[in-house]
Design an enzyme around this catalytic site. Structure first.
Site, PDB file in Angstrom:
ATOM      1  N   ASP A 136       1.022  -1.208  -0.077  1.00  0.00           N
ATOM      2  CA  ASP A 136       0.016   0.078   0.060  1.00  0.00           C
ATOM      3  C   ASP A 136       0.827   1.352   0.140  1.00  0.00           C
ATOM      4  O   ASP A 136       0.387   2.384   0.175  1.00  0.00           O
ATOM      5  CB  ASP A 136      -0.958   0.046   1.320  1.00  0.00           C
ATOM      6  CG  ASP A 136      -1.914  -1.034   1.052  1.00  0.00           C
ATOM      7  OD1 ASP A 136      -2.453  -1.214  -0.051  1.00  0.00           O
ATOM      8  OD2 ASP A 136      -2.430  -1.430   2.004  1.00  0.00           O
TER       9      ASP A 136
ATOM     10  N   HIS B 141      28.732   8.696  -8.463  1.00  0.00           N
ATOM     11  CA  HIS B 141      27.161   8.714  -7.897  1.00  0.00           C
ATOM     12  C   HIS B 141      27.089   7.873  -6.743  1.00  0.00           C
ATOM     13  O   HIS B 141      25.958   7.143  -6.513  1.00  0.00           O
ATOM     14  CB  HIS B 141      26.496   8.098  -9.273  1.00  0.00           C
ATOM     15  CG  HIS B 141      25.977   9.000 -10.266  1.00  0.00           C
ATOM     16  ND1 HIS B 141      25.461   8.625 -11.718  1.00  0.00           N
ATOM     17  CD2 HIS B 141      26.521  10.156 -10.626  1.00  0.00           C
ATOM     18  CE1 HIS B 141      25.729   9.747 -12.239  1.00  0.00           C
ATOM     19  NE2 HIS B 141      25.755  10.648 -11.721  1.00  0.00           N
TER      20      HIS B 141
ATOM     21  N   ASP C 259      27.485  16.443  -1.906  1.00  0.00           N
ATOM     22  CA  ASP C 259      26.842  17.198  -2.930  1.00  0.00           C
ATOM     23  C   ASP C 259      25.322  16.745  -2.838  1.00  0.00           C
ATOM     24  O   ASP C 259      24.680  15.774  -2.770  1.00  0.00           O
ATOM     25  CB  ASP C 259      26.792  16.439  -4.417  1.00  0.00           C
ATOM     26  CG  ASP C 259      26.167  16.969  -5.520  1.00  0.00           C
ATOM     27  OD1 ASP C 259      25.350  17.748  -5.451  1.00  0.00           O
ATOM     28  OD2 ASP C 259      26.897  16.311  -6.506  1.00  0.00           O
TER      29      ASP C 259
ATOM     30  N   ASP D  14      21.421  22.742  -6.167  1.00  0.00           N
ATOM     31  CA  ASP D  14      22.710  21.496  -6.465  1.00  0.00           C
ATOM     32  C   ASP D  14      24.161  21.967  -5.866  1.00  0.00           C
ATOM     33  O   ASP D  14      24.498  22.810  -6.680  1.00  0.00           O
ATOM     34  CB  ASP D  14      22.387  21.190  -7.638  1.00  0.00           C
ATOM     35  CG  ASP D  14      23.275  20.045  -8.230  1.00  0.00           C
ATOM     36  OD1 ASP D  14      24.098  19.445  -7.253  1.00  0.00           O
ATOM     37  OD2 ASP D  14      23.279  20.047  -9.244  1.00  0.00           O
TER      38      ASP D  14
ATOM     39  N   HIS E 150      33.693  14.805 -16.052  1.00  0.00           N
ATOM     40  CA  HIS E 150      32.319  15.064 -16.248  1.00  0.00           C
ATOM     41  C   HIS E 150      32.550  16.612 -16.699  1.00  0.00           C
ATOM     42  O   HIS E 150      33.659  17.122 -16.708  1.00  0.00           O
ATOM     43  CB  HIS E 150      31.603  15.005 -15.089  1.00  0.00           C
ATOM     44  CG  HIS E 150      31.961  15.646 -13.722  1.00  0.00           C
ATOM     45  ND1 HIS E 150      31.771  17.298 -13.500  1.00  0.00           N
ATOM     46  CD2 HIS E 150      32.561  15.352 -12.612  1.00  0.00           C
ATOM     47  CE1 HIS E 150      32.221  17.342 -12.354  1.00  0.00           C
ATOM     48  NE2 HIS E 150      32.943  16.258 -11.684  1.00  0.00           N
TER      49      HIS E 150
ATOM     50  N   HIS F 279      25.440  22.180 -15.881  1.00  0.00           N
ATOM     51  CA  HIS F 279      24.255  22.117 -16.481  1.00  0.00           C
ATOM     52  C   HIS F 279      23.194  23.138 -16.111  1.00  0.00           C
ATOM     53  O   HIS F 279      23.185  23.557 -14.996  1.00  0.00           O
ATOM     54  CB  HIS F 279      23.702  20.610 -15.970  1.00  0.00           C
ATOM     55  CG  HIS F 279      23.674  20.172 -14.217  1.00  0.00           C
ATOM     56  ND1 HIS F 279      22.594  20.663 -13.769  1.00  0.00           N
ATOM     57  CD2 HIS F 279      24.632  19.641 -13.727  1.00  0.00           C
ATOM     58  CE1 HIS F 279      22.841  20.356 -12.560  1.00  0.00           C
ATOM     59  NE2 HIS F 279      24.013  19.778 -12.483  1.00  0.00           N
TER      60      HIS F 279
ATOM     61  N   HIS G  40      18.688  18.484 -13.091  1.00  0.00           N
ATOM     62  CA  HIS G  40      19.328  18.822 -14.536  1.00  0.00           C
ATOM     63  C   HIS G  40      18.108  19.053 -15.392  1.00  0.00           C
ATOM     64  O   HIS G  40      17.491  18.595 -16.034  1.00  0.00           O
ATOM     65  CB  HIS G  40      19.891  17.290 -15.110  1.00  0.00           C
ATOM     66  CG  HIS G  40      21.118  16.950 -14.517  1.00  0.00           C
ATOM     67  ND1 HIS G  40      21.806  15.846 -14.790  1.00  0.00           N
ATOM     68  CD2 HIS G  40      21.806  17.222 -13.240  1.00  0.00           C
ATOM     69  CE1 HIS G  40      22.708  15.655 -13.855  1.00  0.00           C
ATOM     70  NE2 HIS G  40      22.768  16.713 -13.011  1.00  0.00           N
TER      71      HIS G  40
ATOM     72  N   GLU H 137      30.538  23.240 -11.478  1.00  0.00           N
ATOM     73  CA  GLU H 137      31.067  22.321 -10.601  1.00  0.00           C
ATOM     74  C   GLU H 137      32.336  21.524 -11.166  1.00  0.00           C
ATOM     75  O   GLU H 137      32.005  20.429 -11.312  1.00  0.00           O
ATOM     76  CB  GLU H 137      29.760  21.470 -10.593  1.00  0.00           C
ATOM     77  CG  GLU H 137      29.184  20.782 -11.676  1.00  0.00           C
ATOM     78  CD  GLU H 137      28.019  19.951 -11.254  1.00  0.00           C
ATOM     79  OE1 GLU H 137      28.325  18.651 -10.799  1.00  0.00           O
ATOM     80  OE2 GLU H 137      26.736  19.979 -11.857  1.00  0.00           O
TER      81      GLU H 137
ATOM     82  N   TYR I 224      39.377  13.850  -9.285  1.00  0.00           N
ATOM     83  CA  TYR I 224      39.033  12.540  -8.563  1.00  0.00           C
ATOM     84  C   TYR I 224      40.386  11.790  -8.785  1.00  0.00           C
ATOM     85  O   TYR I 224      40.434  11.495 -10.025  1.00  0.00           O
ATOM     86  CB  TYR I 224      37.921  12.017  -9.158  1.00  0.00           C
ATOM     87  CG  TYR I 224      36.435  13.013  -9.049  1.00  0.00           C
ATOM     88  CD1 TYR I 224      35.826  13.209  -8.044  1.00  0.00           C
ATOM     89  CD2 TYR I 224      36.349  13.860 -10.287  1.00  0.00           C
ATOM     90  CE1 TYR I 224      34.840  14.048  -8.038  1.00  0.00           C
ATOM     91  CE2 TYR I 224      35.464  14.434 -10.363  1.00  0.00           C
ATOM     92  CZ  TYR I 224      34.589  14.961  -9.144  1.00  0.00           C
ATOM     93  OH  TYR I 224      33.646  15.723  -9.257  1.00  0.00           O
TER      94      TYR I 224
ATOM     95  N   ARG J 139      35.131  18.026  -5.293  1.00  0.00           N
ATOM     96  CA  ARG J 139      34.331  18.999  -6.334  1.00  0.00           C
ATOM     97  C   ARG J 139      33.641  20.047  -5.495  1.00  0.00           C
ATOM     98  O   ARG J 139      33.630  20.076  -4.267  1.00  0.00           O
ATOM     99  CB  ARG J 139      32.926  17.857  -6.787  1.00  0.00           C
ATOM    100  CG  ARG J 139      32.020  18.928  -7.601  1.00  0.00           C
ATOM    101  CD  ARG J 139      31.169  17.989  -8.375  1.00  0.00           C
ATOM    102  NE  ARG J 139      30.287  17.128  -7.881  1.00  0.00           N
ATOM    103  CZ  ARG J 139      30.219  15.930  -7.528  1.00  0.00           C
ATOM    104  NH1 ARG J 139      31.386  14.957  -7.801  1.00  0.00           N
ATOM    105  NH2 ARG J 139      29.303  15.383  -6.657  1.00  0.00           N
TER     106      ARG J 139
ATOM    107  N   GLU K 112      30.865  22.990  -6.196  1.00  0.00           N
ATOM    108  CA  GLU K 112      29.547  23.155  -7.073  1.00  0.00           C
ATOM    109  C   GLU K 112      28.706  24.443  -6.718  1.00  0.00           C
ATOM    110  O   GLU K 112      28.257  24.304  -5.308  1.00  0.00           O
ATOM    111  CB  GLU K 112      28.657  22.165  -7.199  1.00  0.00           C
ATOM    112  CG  GLU K 112      27.496  22.216  -8.054  1.00  0.00           C
ATOM    113  CD  GLU K 112      26.636  21.001  -8.207  1.00  0.00           C
ATOM    114  OE1 GLU K 112      26.717  20.071  -7.631  1.00  0.00           O
ATOM    115  OE2 GLU K 112      26.110  20.821  -9.399  1.00  0.00           O
TER     116      GLU K 112
HETATM  117  N1  GLY Z   1      23.883  16.558  -8.084  1.00  0.00           N
HETATM  118  C1  GLY Z   1      24.008  16.402  -9.491  1.00  0.00           C
HETATM  119  C2  GLY Z   1      24.878  16.996 -10.198  1.00  0.00           C
HETATM  120  O1  GLY Z   1      25.463  17.458  -9.637  1.00  0.00           O
HETATM  121  O2  GLY Z   1      24.758  17.176 -11.313  1.00  0.00           O
HETATM  122 MN    MN Z   2      25.602  18.394  -7.555  1.00  0.00          MN
HETATM  123 MN    MN Z   3      24.977  19.397 -10.618  1.00  0.00          MN
END
Ligand code: GLY
Ligand code: MN
Ligand code: MN
Length: 447
Positions: A36, A239, A256, A267, A350, A354, A361, A393, A397, A414, A416
């Site tokens: 449920d 991730h 993050d 973010d 990366h 974005h 995103h 960001e 690494y 990182r 961001e």
């Molecule tokens: N937290 C997702 C990104 O940084 O794109």
């Molecule tokens: Mn992020």
């Molecule tokens: Mn991001």
């Protein structure tokens, strides 16, 4: 006119410019979890953008014809279900409260849509994003076609309405920017709280709880995405979530995390030492990522292109990789070689940002899709305009490997921030989160 009604009117005007027709815009389905239990409901962002309406089982229909119409289909009132699940507006209430021309029960779609589609030139619909509704739409079109002997025609063309809406959503208005600033500030305070609470011996999930505490106490419904709290080697897993690893003296913690507030995402990433003091190796790489981030933010202003910030960050990070010996110039050559050949991707894999908005995103093209000068090659990157919002960001690494200086092993960093393009530059909406080494160490000392 409310901003929602103004957005509907703007979409109808764009449909008129394409010859008119009918747009069908559903909200998101509810997602069943088990027995449920359902996952927390989150409306579709575009649906909300056009309505402000947050109940599930709802569809907006816009008619751009001789007479323009803005119609909502939603759940009927139901006293028994409302005892279990809470208030439902019902069509009459909703029409009034959300400024639609008409509203009907969701169960009336099958009866009403074939009539609305009759003799309309075009359908504006995002085919393929909702298979249940796709089948219904096909059924309505079939029904209209069966009336051809009566001289009724079905829409003969289809437009992907999401393209028009994504472009609208890409440019944020003042009310959206105000919410995004607030979301970013709450998230920044959550990062500061995490820094104050962190110490060796805590588990990652305990830091996650501090973030959630701060989000919720400021009225955020949920995180905008699954928070990452990654300590030590976990920071090099892009991730990773918030697991059960214990923070160790001498390790970094990468967080993050950003709240969703009134349907808008923030973010933010910060990286800090578990014990409150950066080591020399951590300092070297941290200052490098920070310099890359400053350069990327400096590349954001109207007239610059989306990728300029990334290119600026890559240049600084690549030079730093050569300076620190992460990359061996004898093997990879000059700075320009590193950039051209992409060797930096070994440690920075990366993109630098974005679009950010209702979705973390967010929607919107990253290239100038209407550009005709590119002759079959890639279209140029998007030119930035005031009201666009994006993340910046950069990171680095370092996984353990032969030939990599050992003092950098398992460092993942990182930084961001959430940035709005202004009339003449950039506004860092998340600037309340401590970012310089001095500010982070002071925050962790509680001074
Ligand atoms: N937290 C997702 C990104 O940084 O794109
Ligand atoms: Mn992020
Ligand atoms: Mn991001």
């Amino acid at each position: 006119m409310s901003s929602y009604a103004a957005r509907r009117a703007s979409l109808i005007a764009q449909m008129q410019a394409r010859g008119g027709g009918v747009a069908i815009l559903p909200t998101a389905p509810e997602v069943h979890r088990n027995s449920d239990a359902e996952y927390p409901y989150r409306h579709d962002s575009t649906f909300y953008y056009l309505s402000g309406f947050v109940e599930p089982e709802a569809v907006i229909v816009l008619v751009a014809g001789k007479k323009n119409q803005s119609i909502l289909f939603c759940r009927e009132k139901n006293s028994e279900r409302e005892i279990w699940e809470g208030f439902r507006h019902g069509p009459d209430n909703a029409r009034e409260a959300f400024g639609f021309d008409a509203a009907f029960p969701i169960d009336a779609l099958d009866a009403i849509l074939p009539k609305l589609l009759a003799d309309q030139p075009a359908l504006f619909y995002a085919l393929g994003s909702n298979s249940a509704l796709d089948a219904q739409v096909q059924g309505w079109l079939k029904k209209v076609r069966t009336q051809s002997r009566a001289g009724i025609t079905a829409p003969s063309s289809a437009h992907d309405v999401s393209g028009l809406l994504n472009e609208m959503r890409l440019i944020k208005d003042d009310s959206e920017l105000a919410i995004m600033r607030r979301a970013a500030t709450i998230s920044a305070e959550a990062h500061a709280r995490a820094m104050r609470m962190a110490k060796p011996g805590l588990h990652e999930y305990q830091i996650d709880a501090e973030l959630l505490h701060e989000f919720r106490r400021h009225g955020s419904d949920f995180p905008a995405y699954t928070s990452i709290v990654a300590t030590g080697a976990n920071a090099c897993v892009l991730h990773y979530r918030a697991g059960a690893t214990v923070l160790q003296d001498g390790d970094l913690v990468l967080i993050d995390a950003g709240c969703e507030l009134d349907s808008y995402a923030s973010d933010i990433t910060r990286t800090f030492p578990a014990n409150g003091r950066f080591t020399p190796a951590q300092t070297t790489l941290y200052e490098l990522v920070l310099a890359a981030q400053h350069a990327a933010i400096a590349a954001i202003r109207p007239g610059q292109r989306f990728m300029d910030g990334h290119d600026a960050a890559v240049r600084i990070l690549s030079q730093g990789m050569l300076d620190t010996g992460l990359l061996d110039a004898n093997k990879v050559g000059t700075l320009d070689d590193v950039i051209t050949n992409g060797d930096y991707r070994h440690f920075y894999m990366h993109r630098t940002g974005h679009w950010l908005g209702m979705d973390v995103h967010d929607v919107g093209e990253y290239r100038e899709v209407n550009d005709t000068t590119s002759e079959g090659g890639d279209k140029p990157w998007r030119i930035l305009h005031p009201g666009m919002t994006l993340t910046v960001e950069p990171g680095i690494y370092v996984r353990p490997a032969p030939g990599i200086p050992e003092q950098y092993w398992n460092i993942g960093i990182r930084i961001e921030d959430d940035v709005a393009v202004t009339a003449d530059g950039a506004e860092v909406m998340s600037s309340a989160a401590p970012k310089t080494i001095a500010d982070i160490e002071a925050m962790m000392r509680n001074t």
